[in-house]
Design an enzyme around this catalytic site. Structure first.
Site, PDB file in Angstrom:
ATOM      1  N   ASP A  57      61.177  43.472  45.822  1.00 47.99           N
ATOM      2  CA  ASP A  57      60.459  42.220  46.039  1.00 47.99           C
ATOM      3  C   ASP A  57      60.968  41.695  47.368  1.00 47.99           C
ATOM      4  OD1 ASP A  57      59.574  39.622  46.227  1.00 47.99           O
ATOM      5  OD2 ASP A  57      60.219  39.009  44.228  1.00 47.99           O
ATOM      6  N   TYR A 150      47.444  31.878  55.597  1.00 47.63           N
ATOM      7  CA  TYR A 150      47.656  33.303  55.883  1.00 47.63           C
ATOM      8  C   TYR A 150      47.680  33.516  57.394  1.00 47.63           C
ATOM      9  CZ  TYR A 150      46.700  38.252  56.497  1.00 47.63           C
ATOM     10  OH  TYR A 150      46.755  39.572  56.911  1.00 47.63           O
TER      11      TYR A 150
END
Length: 246
Positions: A57, A150
């Site tokens: 992760d 984003y």
């Protein structure tokens, strides 16, 4: 065999652009760690290229530290790091993106670059060499509406690349970025909101060469920037976008 004798970690390599980069590196002789949050995907790609599968992760410091340690235990060196893992939020008015989605986008797309640098830059400094490649986006250069946060995360990545390149050059470490346009990856539907022939046609109309970026396109570009052929290139954010940013 442009990467013969070199080792490489590629994050988000279980699919899409990351898989294309991992496969290109392996074809050119590198030992590759296929790092992904999806264990099955990582194992699948790693088995195809005789690489090492590693669950990671990239937004979690302990997980990134474990990835770095696994690479050092296996190889004793890390020559190349590709920060490819990334996520987006769905196309949404900027004020309506949830705080949870914002935090996730910045953690995976931005914080990850800090976390991998914290673990791997000292290894590269000790070796006096290394290549880091950040997979940013055309979104950081020519933003599309409704993907605001984003876009911002990828602009951050481009600036981080240049700042890292300046600081790490005296240590023999090169840092570059690639800016792909959207491609046939698991994120494509998220960028477009929904995947229909009409929306695809509208999206493709903004790309002069008339097609999406492919994993092979990204693999070839990454291979060049991470090889010794690019030994004089650092701080570059190279567009692999079919002319989208012109």
């Amino acid at each position: 065999m442009r990467l013969e004798g070199k080792t490489a970690i590629v994050t988000g390599a279980g699919s899409g652009f990351g898989a294309g980069i991992a496969q290109a590196f392996a074809r050119e002789g590198a030992a590759v760690m296929v790092a992904d949050i999806n264990a099955k995907a990582a194992e699948s790609v790693a088995s195809q290229i005789s690489g090492i599968a590693q669950v990671v992760d990239v937004s979690d410091g302990a997980s990134v530290a474990a990835m770095s340690k696994a690479a050092m235990d296996a190889w004793g060196q890390i020559d190349i790091l590709v920060n490819n893992a990334g996520v987006t939020h769905l196309p949404t008015p900027l004020e309506d993106v949830s705080e949870a989605d914002f935090d996730r986008v910045l953690a995976v797309n931005a914080k990850s670059v800090y976390l991998t640098a914290r673990e791997i830059v000292p290894v590269m400094k000790q070796a006096g060499k290394g290549a880091i490649l950040n997979i940013a986006s055309t979104a950081g250069v020519s933003p599309r509406p409704r993907l605001n946060w984003y876009n911002a995360s990828k602009g951050w990545m481009i600036t981080a690349t240049k700042a890292m390149a300046v600081e790490l050059a005296p240590s023999g470490i090169r840092v570059n970025a690639l800016n792909p346009v959207a491609g046939e990856t698991p994120l494509l539907k998220s960028f477009m909101g929904e995947d229909t022939p009409e929306i695809r046609a509208k999206f493709l109309a903004t790309i002069p060469l008339g097609r999406f970026s492919t994993p092979d396109d990204m693999g070839n570009a990454a291979l060049y920037l991470c090889s010794d052929e690019a030994s004089m290139i650092t701080g570059v954010a190279m567009e692999v976008d079919g002319g989208r940013c012109i």
